[in-house]
Design a protein around this motif. Sequence first.
Motif, PDB file in Angstrom:
ATOM      1  N   ALA A  13      37.946  21.499  28.461  1.00 39.78           N
ATOM      2  CA  ALA A  13      38.426  21.893  29.791  1.00 39.78           C
ATOM      3  C   ALA A  13      38.926  23.329  29.795  1.00 39.78           C
ATOM      4  N   ARG A  14      38.912  23.895  30.987  1.00 39.55           N
ATOM      5  CA  ARG A  14      39.573  25.178  31.262  1.00 39.55           C
ATOM      6  C   ARG A  14      40.448  24.987  32.493  1.00 39.55           C
ATOM      7  N   LEU A  15      41.580  25.681  32.541  1.00 36.81           N
ATOM      8  CA  LEU A  15      42.464  25.628  33.699  1.00 36.81           C
ATOM      9  C   LEU A  15      42.755  27.040  34.173  1.00 36.81           C
ATOM     10  N   LEU A  16      42.710  27.218  35.501  1.00 38.19           N
ATOM     11  CA  LEU A  16      42.994  28.515  36.103  1.00 38.19           C
ATOM     12  C   LEU A  16      44.042  28.342  37.181  1.00 38.19           C
ATOM     13  N   CYS A  17      44.898  29.340  37.329  1.00 32.43           N
ATOM     14  CA  CYS A  17      45.911  29.345  38.376  1.00 32.43           C
ATOM     15  C   CYS A  17      45.578  30.461  39.356  1.00 32.43           C
ATOM     16  N   GLY A  18      45.353  30.085  40.599  1.00 28.13           N
ATOM     17  CA  GLY A  18      45.021  31.058  41.628  1.00 28.13           C
ATOM     18  C   GLY A  18      44.669  30.346  42.913  1.00 28.13           C
ATOM     19  N   ASP A  19      44.538  31.104  43.979  1.00 25.83           N
ATOM     20  CA  ASP A  19      44.231  30.549  45.289  1.00 25.83           C
ATOM     21  C   ASP A  19      42.718  30.484  45.446  1.00 25.83           C
ATOM     22  N   CYS A  20      42.133  29.285  45.298  1.00 26.37           N
ATOM     23  CA  CYS A  20      40.686  29.162  45.344  1.00 26.37           C
ATOM     24  C   CYS A  20      40.131  29.318  46.750  1.00 26.37           C
ATOM     25  N   PHE A  21      41.017  29.474  47.751  1.00 25.98           N
ATOM     26  CA  PHE A  21      40.572  29.753  49.115  1.00 25.98           C
ATOM     27  C   PHE A  21      40.720  31.243  49.448  1.00 25.98           C
ATOM     28  N   GLU A  22      41.104  32.026  48.466  1.00 28.71           N
ATOM     29  CA  GLU A  22      41.249  33.476  48.651  1.00 28.71           C
ATOM     30  C   GLU A  22      40.430  34.260  47.634  1.00 28.71           C
ATOM     31  N   VAL A  23      40.507  33.851  46.352  1.00 28.35           N
ATOM     32  CA  VAL A  23      39.860  34.580  45.271  1.00 28.35           C
ATOM     33  C   VAL A  23      38.361  34.282  45.234  1.00 28.35           C
ATOM     34  N   ARG A  24      37.580  35.262  44.892  1.00 32.51           N
ATOM     35  CA  ARG A  24      36.141  35.085  44.710  1.00 32.51           C
ATOM     36  C   ARG A  24      35.895  34.457  43.334  1.00 32.51           C
ATOM     37  N   LEU A  25      35.602  33.177  43.312  1.00 28.84           N
ATOM     38  CA  LEU A  25      35.561  32.424  42.064  1.00 28.84           C
ATOM     39  C   LEU A  25      34.308  32.656  41.237  1.00 28.84           C
ATOM     40  N   ASP A  26      33.206  33.085  41.852  1.00 33.11           N
ATOM     41  CA  ASP A  26      32.002  33.283  41.050  1.00 33.11           C
ATOM     42  C   ASP A  26      32.202  34.390  40.023  1.00 33.11           C
ATOM     43  N   ARG A  27      33.113  35.324  40.304  1.00 38.22           N
ATOM     44  CA  ARG A  27      33.425  36.374  39.330  1.00 38.22           C
ATOM     45  C   ARG A  27      34.297  35.819  38.207  1.00 38.22           C
ATOM     46  N   ALA A  28      35.263  34.984  38.572  1.00 40.65           N
ATOM     47  CA  ALA A  28      36.177  34.424  37.570  1.00 40.65           C
ATOM     48  C   ALA A  28      35.479  33.407  36.675  1.00 40.65           C
ATOM     49  N   LEU A  29      34.436  32.736  37.207  1.00 42.02           N
ATOM     50  CA  LEU A  29      33.772  31.663  36.466  1.00 42.02           C
ATOM     51  C   LEU A  29      32.315  31.992  36.182  1.00 42.02           C
ATOM     52  N   ILE A  30      32.035  33.264  35.993  1.00 39.97           N
ATOM     53  CA  ILE A  30      30.645  33.696  35.793  1.00 39.97           C
ATOM     54  C   ILE A  30      30.031  33.052  34.557  1.00 39.97           C
ATOM     55  N   ASP A  31      30.843  32.767  33.535  1.00 36.95           N
ATOM     56  CA  ASP A  31      30.324  32.178  32.309  1.00 36.95           C
ATOM     57  C   ASP A  31      30.361  30.653  32.320  1.00 36.95           C
ATOM     58  N   ASP A  32      30.921  30.062  33.364  1.00 32.04           N
ATOM     59  CA  ASP A  32      31.070  28.604  33.426  1.00 32.04           C
ATOM     60  C   ASP A  32      30.038  27.947  34.340  1.00 32.04           C
ATOM     61  N   ALA A  33      29.640  28.643  35.377  1.00 34.90           N
ATOM     62  CA  ALA A  33      28.712  28.090  36.365  1.00 34.90           C
ATOM     63  C   ALA A  33      27.294  28.031  35.774  1.00 34.90           C
ATOM     64  N   PRO A  34      26.419  27.192  36.367  1.00 29.12           N
ATOM     65  CA  PRO A  34      26.655  26.402  37.576  1.00 29.12           C
ATOM     66  C   PRO A  34      27.264  25.039  37.246  1.00 29.12           C
ATOM     67  N   PHE A  35      27.895  24.437  38.253  1.00 33.56           N
ATOM     68  CA  PHE A  35      28.485  23.117  38.120  1.00 33.56           C
ATOM     69  C   PHE A  35      27.602  22.087  38.819  1.00 33.56           C
ATOM     70  N   ASP A  36      27.654  20.858  38.299  1.00 35.43           N
ATOM     71  CA  ASP A  36      26.908  19.761  38.916  1.00 35.43           C
ATOM     72  C   ASP A  36      27.670  19.138  40.069  1.00 35.43           C
ATOM     73  N   VAL A  37      28.991  19.097  39.933  1.00 30.52           N
ATOM     74  CA  VAL A  37      29.849  18.475  40.938  1.00 30.52           C
ATOM     75  C   VAL A  37      31.040  19.377  41.196  1.00 30.52           C
ATOM     76  N   CYS A  38      31.373  19.546  42.468  1.00 28.87           N
ATOM     77  CA  CYS A  38      32.617  20.200  42.870  1.00 28.87           C
ATOM     78  C   CYS A  38      33.422  19.174  43.658  1.00 28.87           C
ATOM     79  N   SER A  39      34.711  19.097  43.379  1.00 27.94           N
ATOM     80  CA  SER A  39      35.591  18.142  44.051  1.00 27.94           C
ATOM     81  C   SER A  39      36.787  18.884  44.633  1.00 27.94           C
ATOM     82  N   CYS A  40      37.172  18.510  45.839  1.00 29.18           N
ATOM     83  CA  CYS A  40      38.392  19.042  46.452  1.00 29.18           C
ATOM     84  C   CYS A  40      39.030  17.891  47.227  1.00 29.18           C
ATOM     85  N   GLN A  41      40.102  17.336  46.678  1.00 28.78           N
ATOM     86  CA  GLN A  41      40.700  16.131  47.220  1.00 28.78           C
ATOM     87  C   GLN A  41      42.012  16.432  47.952  1.00 28.78           C
TER      88      GLN A  41
END
Length: 379
Positions: free
Chosen positions: A145-173
Amino acid sequence: MKRGYQQSSPSGSHGPPQSKPRYNPEGDEQFLEDESTKIFAQKVADHYSARTNQTLEEREASPIIHLKKLNNWIKSVLIQLYAKQGDAVLDLACGKGGDLIKWDKAKISYYVGIDISDGSIEDCRTRYNGDADHHQRRKKFSFPARLLCGDCFEVRLDRALIDDAPFDVCSCQFALHYSWSTEARARRALANISALLRPGGVFIGTMPDSNVIIKKLREAEGLAFGNSVYRVRFGEEFAEKKFKYSSPFGIQYSFHLEDAVDCPEWIVPFPVFKLLAEECDLELVFVKNFHLFVDEYLKKPEFVELMRRLGALGDNQDQSTLSPDEWEVAYLYLTFVLRKRGKPDQPRTNNRRDRGKMQLSKGKMQLSKEDIVFIRNDV
């Protein structure tokens, strides 16, 4: 505001179950936020960060314990339906990591969790490591696992997770509605999800049902409604109880739920949500109010057994069940599933071993405080 999908609560749902405008801003500058929006986002973060972890005894004493168990059942069903063995998962607004066990049971291969609250991310880290005193003893999680602290509704995540993507599932509960305070945040949330999902990947989530909330507001004598466990209140600016389809963002109300939530929230008009999602190549698979979702999936034996184990409707040891007031709260929410357009480059089952090695190099099986990555807009 027009209803975006025709669904009514199933028969017998008065009580608990028995055992097209286009919004097209151009360029990243359109995603900039003003300071008032950031203040509200921080207020929500502070609220969840201040909530302490509960012991099992404290949790069972909650006035909404059966509602919490029902919510866990709904999330578990969504995960069982759409997460496959070996999937890479992105958990937006992951909170304290309450869904980690659900993902482990789905046998995923990689997990990235992001939350705006530093306190919640720290709790998620200790939960993942198995260090928290309030957790039952259990084996280690099977995925890095990896954990990040930040506002995922503000920050451009494709830059922060360029080495992690692509994902099969995204969840927002129970969190996507916090992105709806401005058009910029709503667009950023959906742009992040689309950018990080593989073609054919799925986005699963839960959020308030705007149709139900507005309907209850219009039926209320004043600007507030609720029962013994929840309260919704709109401001005087909505005294006429009318909402313009041309102004679908920033419709704020206050929401209080006993032993859970007490902070500002925002209406998400589903027709606009669907439209923006389509502009981001995310197609709707289904949307169902919680009452309808429960009614449909409680007809399947495997999910009946899951409900019994979780105890939302009582079990062999505990005959108590979801109260009518808790069942009314459940009616305020909906489930949804979106799928990223496009055909996968290769079958999901290919190269699992190589992919697992790559993900293990990015994530870790034991997380230190220094492993938490703090992200900002200039990432």
